[in-house]
Design an enzyme around this catalytic site. Structure first.
Site, PDB file in Angstrom:
ATOM      1  N   GLU A 118       5.761  23.624 -11.983  1.00 46.42           N
ATOM      2  CA  GLU A 118       4.471  22.998 -12.252  1.00 46.42           C
ATOM      3  C   GLU A 118       4.434  22.349 -13.639  1.00 46.42           C
ATOM      4  O   GLU A 118       3.848  21.286 -13.826  1.00 46.42           O
ATOM      5  CB  GLU A 118       3.372  24.061 -12.121  1.00 46.42           C
TER       6      GLU A 118
ATOM      7  N   HIS B 200       6.556  27.476 -13.002  1.00 41.68           N
ATOM      8  CA  HIS B 200       7.405  26.751 -13.943  1.00 41.68           C
ATOM      9  C   HIS B 200       7.692  25.321 -13.516  1.00 41.68           C
ATOM     10  O   HIS B 200       7.521  24.412 -14.324  1.00 41.68           O
ATOM     11  CB  HIS B 200       8.680  27.492 -14.319  1.00 41.68           C
TER      12      HIS B 200
ATOM     13  N   SER C  15      -4.150  18.938  -0.813  1.00 40.11           N
ATOM     14  CA  SER C  15      -4.255  17.605  -1.400  1.00 40.11           C
ATOM     15  C   SER C  15      -2.932  17.182  -2.038  1.00 40.11           C
ATOM     16  O   SER C  15      -2.414  16.099  -1.767  1.00 40.11           O
ATOM     17  CB  SER C  15      -5.366  17.618  -2.447  1.00 40.11           C
TER      18      SER C  15
ATOM     19  N   ASP D  72       0.863  -1.183   0.000  1.00 44.05           N
ATOM     20  CA  ASP D  72       0.000   0.000   0.000  1.00 44.05           C
ATOM     21  C   ASP D  72       0.894   1.226   0.000  1.00 44.05           C
ATOM     22  O   ASP D  72       2.112   1.122  -0.013  1.00 44.05           O
ATOM     23  CB  ASP D  72      -0.916   0.001   1.236  1.00 44.05           C
TER      24      ASP D  72
ATOM     25  N   HIS E 268       9.210  33.557 -17.838  1.00 47.56           N
ATOM     26  CA  HIS E 268       7.825  33.925 -18.134  1.00 47.56           C
ATOM     27  C   HIS E 268       7.626  35.434 -18.038  1.00 47.56           C
ATOM     28  O   HIS E 268       6.539  35.925 -18.280  1.00 47.56           O
ATOM     29  CB  HIS E 268       6.872  33.237 -17.157  1.00 47.56           C
TER      30      HIS E 268
END
Lengths: 110, 615, 359, 208
Positions: B258, B256, B172, B106, B306
């Site tokens: 991400e 980034h 989460s 598990d 970015h």
């Protein structure tokens, strides 16, 4: 193969050796260092050393204090390497990123 | 914890039936399935939003959507696909297969694992409930540049829902990542050293670290934003001295990495499938594994590419351009190693293999446009144009989504015990490949012809009409392909041919157990001796890949209500926070109720840990 | 290349595709906002860089796809019982293909750095040949100020949504925003630059020479998502010969050619708009002093014609939904007579030098 | 026999036999490092900003910092948190040496220190707000309250955690002994981390 329990533990374990004395000594070392930290800006109000040196001194003391807490109070010294890696690696990363961030985007803060 | 673990070993776990079985489950396989199904539903919702976008842009000066509606739709499309579709599908596959691939019974923390899933579902619900309760969905784009997110320019409550939804999704992901990391470090089967782990496990490991290091940055960012919108602070409000660029730094420092969080698991899946269908080991295991680590580390040094258009200055431009180009090196290494894996193999073109090959072909295009975007001056022309839209869809759709569809075909037999239809699967692949290129290739041209992204419409006669029409037609091909997949899924689930334990003649441990695997995964413990334990046992001789330890007592914690109760408490808390500033008389009671629910859940949880020392 | 024929097979469709798009662009299709037709030193430098990137990209693309296709054809399974030789890797080869992308990356970087240098630093020769322009972003229109050119009141000349510049001069643009982040982008003349509130960003460019009497028109658009009407935050840049520019700027710095405000203008417009030489002095909306000579209405939303202007004044929300003028003018605010009066007046504000209607 | 094989094969594995929950705790703390890193970057880059239209616009960083005096209150708080680290590690030492009395006493002392620290922080906030610096009206206030507030929240969570540990230790003393001290060690790790963050905040925000 249960999770994380290699030792099928008997209820009463043999007591570990106490390290209380060491912890108290460490405490006093930290105490003295904090005292020095607090004193530095007060003493240096007269600009005995330039601000940059003062900041470097404070950051140095901070780092040593942090390292002592991690090594002795959080038992990283003598514990398994994995724990230290999981914690120290992010610290090093964050410090490098902060340096990079301020060097590239806020040079006036130096 | 005083309980002797050995007495628990064969205690029959209370099994609940029907839907209660799913609500209370702590089985990583059921949780993985719930993750994947939920994420796929969000994928479909996000896809429908994409169709609306393409319908609106299919012809110039179209009035299908108002600008307000369009802005909400594209914001939710981006947010949904990133946070509620690709990330959780990755998480679903990780949940299901990481323990199986490393020979564990598990995840490390089964109950926390359930909590991660419920927070995903609740986070998605919070975000989407903004359409109903918030007066409108979030409308500032998925990277939500300040000060457009302030209450002055985003007047609905949408952005508050966005913040709180992301907070739940963040908790989460954080819990899920810690779980994966601990599982991989601690629960590997004996002998499965780090350099014997399947590459999917490697990439899951790297991805999880990226998540726990990147998420805090956006957590701080959205918390500051929430305070700006609700409690009168001015972090991002220029009129009061705040700094919109601070948001961009906090966002992209997360944003980034991400990107790699979304793509690395796809790299991992492809690195599993290519060798199996080439009947060869992966070429250069170490290079493939460590290049993943290198991509992860470098991913934290490139966030400001970015922000080239914000006038960073020559030094920062140069630094971030160089760092970004450097990433092409480990990425190139991976591509070459995949190609070398094919070389001199015996290639079997099953559907998962088609998707893997499609992945390589498409991802390369995204990679090439990616390197060109790293060249800061060129970026100044094409950033925020449709060229960028084309680029990241080649990476995230041509890359991640292709790989994940492949993974669905690859692992469906293991999860359900039945094969998916190859015939329909191939139709799915070819329609998707066609539709994908038809949709996104013209967008390169659009960007070069000067079409900015995020425009709700455009005037005719700028050289954009034809490409936009092509793109819209392509998007319906993609939708049709997805429909084909759903049909295949349903048919195969009902009438698929029995799969057997190892239908693909594969190499890793998940194929050593039955399909579907029993609740405890394996009846025996495998002691691993090679990188391809199953393959080597089949082709090099019994015992060369792995040996078996029969003295093995699988132990699983019983089903639990604690995770869902605790998560539900946080879910309610989100609505309390939403009302805290605007209507404290409603907000504060909701918060108190929420904390009470969370406390009940936590209390149960702690009690269960005392009975059975697993989180 | 290890195998020639597949490479050829791939080259042809690629070439067709590329040619196709060029043909598409050439025959009748206007592409006023294209990045592929640079008309300034800096955009040409970027274009040259992008050509390098394109051809390197084509090479990489061809290598990978050829390798992929050759493998697919050559190594498809012939005998399902056969297990191929188990090759685990080859360190030398792998080091080689770690180094090759690194070299490509270094080559790209060197050219990138060179281009950064070229487009970021204004050359020394710019001294004495510079026109300063200040760009101010509004939701959703552009304000342009010329600090070097004074109007009749001794203040910097102000225009909106239509930027005139002299060819051959270095244009030093400084920009800021009054609300959210916008982005100043004229693909033919300069790469993007964010226009940020509470901060000053800048760029420079030098447009190629144009002949007297034949000004060039470039389209530009806000490129950073800035809310509802981001799509209709457009602008035109007119590159005029130095003489034409001189004429234009002299005209523009005068007061309006018609200073008799109609009553409906006084009643409805002067709170937000300036018409120099009259008591219309509002600053929320665009300066209208020489409105009649401009090419477009509402920041490039529609061409400046009587019909469009009528529709705009009748119900601005129907033309450009959500723009700030809709807070003052609703569908039934003005009567037909008032609208016609306003159209007559606004269209009369044309000092002469204009490229209206000739794009 | 099989067990022997397993042990042998795992001998050099860095993950061998590590406690699951402790592993998770350290991983989580690694993430927290990034969290506080982001907060401190925010503070450092924003604290000097003087709002163009603020009611306290004339109060620059030096002006605000004078509110802290010579950091007398903060120094006391630092001292208290430092002491709590000592008491926490002594509590762990107590349980490890099977000394229930010492364990509970020092755990109680740690909780007391935590509560005093929180009280001190509330007093400090009150004082600063009273001087006219709020989270709304100037950037220094925003970032200052944000960073120290988040640290305070962590302390509060720690206090709740340790209280529940103490309650459990009194109700089920058999669960805490030299063979079973992980619950105490985990609480301790979290607590020391919070102290560690204070070492950082104290230096970076108050002293520099």
């Amino acid at each position: 193969m249960a999770h994380g329990h290699d030792e099928h533990a008997p209820i009463e374990h043999e007591a570990h050796h106490s390290h209380a004395k060491l912890y108290v000594i460490i405490f006093f070392i930290l105490l003295v260092m904090t005292g020095i930290e607090i004193a530095i800006p007060i003493i240096n109000k007269a600009e005995i050393v330039v601000k940059q040196v003062e900041v470097a001194l404070l950051l140095g003391l901070m780092t040593i204090k942090g390292a002592i807490v991690m090594m002795f109070y959080m038992h990283l010294k003598g514990d398994r390497r994995m724990f230290g890696t999981l914690f120290v690696f992010p610290i090093v990363c964050v410090l490098l990123m902060m340096l990079g961030f301020f060097a590239l985007f806020q040079p006036e803060l130096w | 914890m005083a309980t002797d673990v050995s007495t628990l070993h064969h205690a029959p776990a209370k099994q609940r039936r029907g839907w209660l079985e799913w609500i209370t489950t702590v089985d990583h396989k059921k949780i993985g399935i719930m993750y994947a199904v939920t994420a796929f539903l969000f994928f479909v919702i996000g896809g429908l939003e994409a169709l609306l976008i393409r319908l609106q842009l299919g012809t110039p000066q179209n009035a299908l959507l108002t600008p307000e509606a369009y802005n909400q739709v594209f914001t939710m499309h981006g947010t949904t696909m990133v946070f509620m579709a690709i990330m959780p599908i990755n998480a679903g596959f990780m949940n299901y297969f990481v323990p199986l691939m490393i020979g564990a019974g598990d995840m490390a923390y089964p109950r926390m694992n359930a909590m991660s899933y419920w927070l995903l579902l609740f986070g998605g619900i919070v975000m989407y409930s903004s359409f109903v309760f918030g007066g409108g969905a979030p409308d500032a784009g998925w990277f939500a540049y300040a000060p457009l997110t302030s209450t002055t320019y985003s007047v609905t409550r949408g952005m508050d829902y966005w913040v709180l939804g992301l907070q739940l999704l963040g908790v989460s992901s954080l819990a899920g990542s810690v779980n994966i990391i601990v599982t991989i470090i601690r629960l590997r089967a004996p002998g499965m050293r780090f350099n014997r782990m399947p590459l999917f496990v490697w990439m899951s490991f790297v991805t999880s670290f990226l998540l726990i290091f990147a998420l805090p940055s956006i957590t701080v960012g959205i918390t500051l934003l929430f305070f700006d919108r609700n409690f009168g602070t001015n972090f991002f409000l220029p009129a009061a001295g705040g700094d919109p660029l601070l948001w961009q730094h906090l966002f992209w420092f997360f944003g980034h990495p991400e990107v790699y969080i979304m793509i690395l698991p796809a790299f991992g899946v492809v690195s599993e499938m290519l060798p199996v269908f080439s009947r060869k080991p992966i070429f250069g295991y170490e290079f493939v594994a460590y290049s993943g680590v290198a991509i992860g580390v470098l991913g934290f040094t490139v966030w400001a590419h970015h922000m080239f258009a914000t006038n960073l200055g020559v030094i920062a431009d140069t630094f971030f351009a160089a760092a970004s180009m450097l990433i092409s090196v480990p990425t190139g290494v991976k591509i070459f190693n995949w190609l070398a894996t094919l070389w001199r193999g015996e290639l079997r073109f099953k559907t998962p293999m088609l998707f893997s090959l499609g992945f390589i072909a498409m991802f390369v295009i995204g990679g090439i446009s990616g390197v060109s975007l790293a060249a800061a001056p060129f970026d100044l022309q094409v950033t925020d144009s449709y060229f960028v839209v084309a680029h990241f869809h080649y990476v995230l759709f041509g890359g991640a989504v292709f790989a994940l569809f492949g993974a669905a075909y690859y692992w469906f037999p293991k999860i359900t015990g039945k094969m998916m239809s190859e015939r329909i699967g191939k139709w799915h692949f070819w329609i998707l490949l066609l539709g994908f290129n038809l949709t996104f290739f013209p967008q390169h041209m659009l960007g070069l012809q000067g079409m900015p992204r995020r425009v709700w419409t455009y005037q005719q006669n700028q050289g954009w009409d034809f490409y936009n029409l092509l793109s819209t037609i392509g998007s319906f091909c993609i939708a049709f392909a997805t429909l084909v997949f759903i049909v295949n899924f349903i048919i195969s689930l009902r009438k698929g041919a029995p799969a057997g334990n190892d239908p693909w003649d594969a190499a890793t441990l998940e194929w050593a157990t039955t399909s579907p695997p029993p609740a405890h995964n394996f009846d025996v413990e495998y002691i691993v001796h090679s990188r391809r334990p199953l393959w080597d046992n089949k082709y090099s001789g019994e015992g060369r890949g792995m040996t078996i330890n029969y003295d093995f007592h699988p132990h699983l914690p019983p089903p639990s209500y604690a995770p869902i109760i605790f998560s539900f408490g946080l879910f309610v808390l989100a609505y309390g926070m939403l009302n805290l500033a605007s209507a404290p008389l409603i907000g504060i009671p909701i918060i108190l109720v929420a904390l009470a629910i969370a406390f009940v859940g936590m209390n149960r949880w702690v009690g269960e840990i005392a009975q059975d020392p697993v989180l | 290349m290890p195998n020639r024929s597949p490479a050829k097979a791939l080259l042809r469709p690629t070439a067709t595709l590329l040619l196709g798009s060029v043909v598409l662009a050439a025959c009748g299709q206007k592409t006023p906002q294209t990045t592929l037709n640079p008309a300034s030193e800096s955009t040409r430098a970027i274009y040259n860089l992008s050509e390098l990137l394109f051809w390197l990209g084509v090479v990489v693309f061809l290598i990978v796809q050829t390798w992929l296709i050759v493998s697919i054809i050559k190594y498809r399974q012939k005998d399902s019982s056969q297990v191929p030789t188990q090759i685990h890797g080859n360190t030398k080869v792998e080091i080689a293909w770690t180094i090759v992308p690194a070299i490509i990356a270094i080559v790209i970087f060197v050219f990138t750095f060179d281009t950064i240098r070229k487009i970021e630093f204004m050359p020394d020769e710019a001294a004495g040949n510079t026109l300063n322009v200040k760009v101010i972003g509004h939701q959703w229109w552009w304000e342009f100020q010329y600090p070097d050119i004074k109007d009749a009141n001794g203040k910097p000349l102000v225009t909106a949504n239509e930027l005139w510049i002299p060819s051959g001069s270095y244009i030093d643009v400084k920009m800021t925003s009054v609300d959210v982040i916008h982005d100043f982008w004229i693909p033919g003349l300069a790469g993007k630059r964010d226009v940020m509130p509470n901060r000053e960003s800048g760029l420079w460019f030098k447009a190629d020479d144009v002949a007297d009497g034949a000004p060039g028109v470039f389209w530009g658009q806000c490129a950073e998502y800035c809310g509802g009407q981001h799509a209709y935050m457009k602008m035109r840049v007119v590159v005029a010969s130095p003489a034409d520019f001189q004429k234009w700027s002299t005209e523009q710095s005068q007061v309006a050619v018609n200073t008799t405000l109609p009553e409906s203008f006084t009643k409805n417009c002067i709170g937000c708009h300036v018409v120099r030489g009259t008591n219309a002095a509002g600053i929320t909306g665009p300066d209208l002093t020489h409105f009649g000579g401009r090419m477009t209405i509402a920041a490039g939303t529609v061409d400046n014609t009587r019909e469009h202007l009528y529709a705009w004044l009748d119900d601005p929300d129907a033309v450009k939904r959500g723009n700030i003028m809709t807070t003052a003018i609703k569908a039934d605010t003005l009567t037909e007579a008032e609208i016609n009066e306003l159209v007559d007046y606004l269209e009369s504000l044309n000092p002469g030098t204009s490229v209206k209607g000739q794009q | 026999m099989a067990q022997a094989v397993v042990r042998d094969i795992d001998k050099n594995d860095p993950g061998r036999g590590l406690d699951l929950r402790k592993l998770g705790m350290w991983t989580f703390l690694g993430s927290e490092v990034f969290f506080f890193g982001a907060l401190v970057v925010t503070h450092l880059s924003m604290r000097g900003v003087v709002a163009p239209s603020s009611s306290k616009a004339n109060l620059d960083v030096t002006g605000v910092r004078n509110l802290f005096g010579d950091n007398v209150l903060t120094s006391i708080l630092a001292f208290i948190l430092l002491t709590s680290s000592l008491t926490m590690v002594l509590a762990l030492d107590g349980v490890k040496t099977n000394n229930q009395k010492r364990f509970r006493f020092w755990l109680g002392a740690t909780i007391a220190c935590g509560v005093i620290f929180l009280g001190g922080q509330v007093y400090e906030f009150y004082h600063i707000v009273h001087e006219g610096v709020t989270i709304k009206n100037m950037m220094f206030g925003s970032t200052f309250f944000f960073v120290t507030g988040f640290h305070g929240t962590h302390v509060a969570v720690g206090v709740v955690w340790l209280v529940s540990l103490l309650v459990s230790a009194i109700r089920h003393p058999e669960r805490y002994n030299a063979g079973n001290y992980m619950a105490v060690e985990l609480g301790g790790l979290y607590w020391h981390f919070v102290d560690l963050v204070w070492v950082l905040i104290f230096t970076v925000i108050y002293l520099i």
